[in-house]
Write an enzyme that holds these catalytic residues in place. Structure first.
Site, PDB file in Angstrom:
ATOM      1  N   GLU A 145       0.975  -1.375   0.067  1.00  0.00           N
ATOM      2  CA  GLU A 145       0.084  -0.018   0.051  1.00  0.00           C
ATOM      3  C   GLU A 145       0.910   1.326  -0.126  1.00  0.00           C
ATOM      4  O   GLU A 145       0.384   2.210  -0.674  1.00  0.00           O
ATOM      5  CB  GLU A 145      -0.932  -0.044   1.190  1.00  0.00           C
ATOM      6  CG  GLU A 145      -1.950  -0.993   0.992  1.00  0.00           C
ATOM      7  CD  GLU A 145      -2.755  -1.188   2.275  1.00  0.00           C
ATOM      8  OE1 GLU A 145      -2.188  -1.821   3.264  1.00  0.00           O
ATOM      9  OE2 GLU A 145      -4.108  -1.094   2.260  1.00  0.00           O
ATOM     10  N   GLU A 165      -4.049  -9.936   3.372  1.00  0.00           N
ATOM     11  CA  GLU A 165      -5.095  -9.602   4.373  1.00  0.00           C
ATOM     12  C   GLU A 165      -6.271 -10.615   4.657  1.00  0.00           C
ATOM     13  O   GLU A 165      -6.744 -10.845   5.532  1.00  0.00           O
ATOM     14  CB  GLU A 165      -5.667  -8.223   4.375  1.00  0.00           C
ATOM     15  CG  GLU A 165      -4.590  -7.023   4.661  1.00  0.00           C
ATOM     16  CD  GLU A 165      -3.610  -6.647   3.674  1.00  0.00           C
ATOM     17  OE1 GLU A 165      -3.623  -7.591   2.477  1.00  0.00           O
ATOM     18  OE2 GLU A 165      -2.891  -5.899   3.905  1.00  0.00           O
TER      19      GLU A 165
END
Lengths: 293, 80
Positions: A145, A165
């Site tokens: 990210e 995730e």
């Protein structure tokens, strides 16, 4: 409203990152062992970097973010996140709180952390100077990210990009989904998000995620050569072109944050984090099944 | 040499290049993690090596439970 202090030093050497100027280029190096996991200390120093950028970054005309560790960044500090989650039932006075109250408090605490991360990543994303992530090795989760906030990703052949995730019953929470959506087709987004698989550097280059693919250990040198080109252009024109070509997906970012905060307090997440943190095997990054949230 | 044996041979060469001479004596059914003590980061490096060397792409989930050279050869064989 308090004015935030703007760092004036043209170099910084913190516990998790450092920066210096190399000519007109601001070079930021992540150096937290083992793999630049992003916890509260990393966030605090990223906030200092963000303030430096908002204050003009000492006149820098390009920025490179790289890592001196064996990989770029393994993502959020899950041990720290887990510690925060297991303490959720306690108030500051040491009293156990009713589950509903504890969950709301936890959601607020994690939401605060996520808000701070988003402010930093938005600053990196919107910085008026051109930015490059020089990536090698693991670029997972929050690290991915972070790389996605940069204008360009230069990947060496060892780089691997991954959103793991879902293995924990979560979605990325640092703005990764909207920023990935901005850069590549939705089929690639779904492939990364829903399978939790990693993409090697070659495939990342093929799908347009990495703008350059270079040999092992060559990412930083290639980023520096690119920066030499980028700094030749008139800065205000660069800033205008960047703002036009790279809009920040604000609404999608807001919705991703809300989804993350909703999911993170589910019991299944705690179980998955516990399994990760207490796993004594040597394979925590390999795929595994986790219990439902 | 059969194509399967050839694959194992090439995998042994790759593993030896990455993990040193201890990998040269691996049998096809030996557990890589136990015999070489490799960790998850090294496993990801090996995955990258495999993709480069064989010109294939291997999603991580294909490697679920794969711990031997024979297992790796089977995964690669399915993707060539």
């Amino acid at each position: 409203m308090l004015r935030e202090p703007v760092p004036s030093a043209v170099s910084f050497d913190g516990a998790t990152l450092s920066w210096h100027h190399a000519g007109a280029c601001l070079e930021v190096s992540l150096h937290r062992a083992p793999l630049n996991e992003i916890g509260t200390e990393s966030l605090r120093e990223l906030e200092i970097l963000a303030r430096y950028l908002r204050g003009g970054a000492g006149g820098a005309r390009a920025m490179i973010v790289s890592s001196s560790r064996p990989g770029f960044c393994a993502g959020a500090d899950l041990r720290e996140l887990y510690a925060g989650l297991v303490s959720r039932g306690r108030s500051r006075l040491g009293r156990w709180l009713p589950p509903g109250v504890a969950r709301r408090l936890l959601r607020a605490r994690i939401g605060g952390f996520i808000d701070r991360i988003h402010r930093v990543f938005d600053t990196l994303d919107r910085a008026p100077l051109p930015t490059i992530a020089a990536v090698h090795g693991v670029c997972f989760g929050g690290g991915f990210e972070l790389a996605l906030t940069m204008d360009r990703i230069v990947a060496d052949r060892t780089a691997r990009f991954c959103f793991p995730e879902l293995r924990l019953g979560l979605v990325p929470g640092f703005g990764g989904i909207p920023r990935l959506e901005r850069d590549v087709g939705n089929a690639v987004v779904r492939e990364l998000l829903l399978t939790g698989r990693s993409l090697g550097a070659r495939r990342a280059h093929e799908v347009g995620l990495a703008s350059e693919l270079v040999g092992r250990g060559e990412a930083l040198a290639a980023a520096r050569r690119a920066a030499e080109q980028l700094i030749r252009f008139e800065p205000r024109t660069v800033a205008a072109a960047k703002a036009f070509a790279k809009p920040v997906p604000a609404e999608r970012l807001r919705r991703e944050r809300a989804l993350f905060c909703e999911l993170v307090t589910r019991p299944g997440v705690l179980r998955a984090l516990e399994a990760f943190v207490e796993d004594t095997s040597v394979r925590p990054y390999l795929p595994r099944a986790v219990g439902g949230a | 040499m059969t194509s399967g044996e050839d694959l194992i041979h090439r995998l042994t060469e790759l593993a030896t290049a990455r993990f040193g001479p201890a990998a040269a004596s691996l049998a096809a059914g030996d557990d890589l993690f136990d015999k070489l003590g490799i960790d998850s980061m090294q496993a990801l490096d090996l995955l990258t090596d495999l993709e480069e060397a064989f010109g294939v792409e291997i999603p991580d989930y294909e490697l679920q439970g794969v711990t031997t050279l024979a297992g790796l050869a089977e995964v690669i064989g399915r993707r060539r």
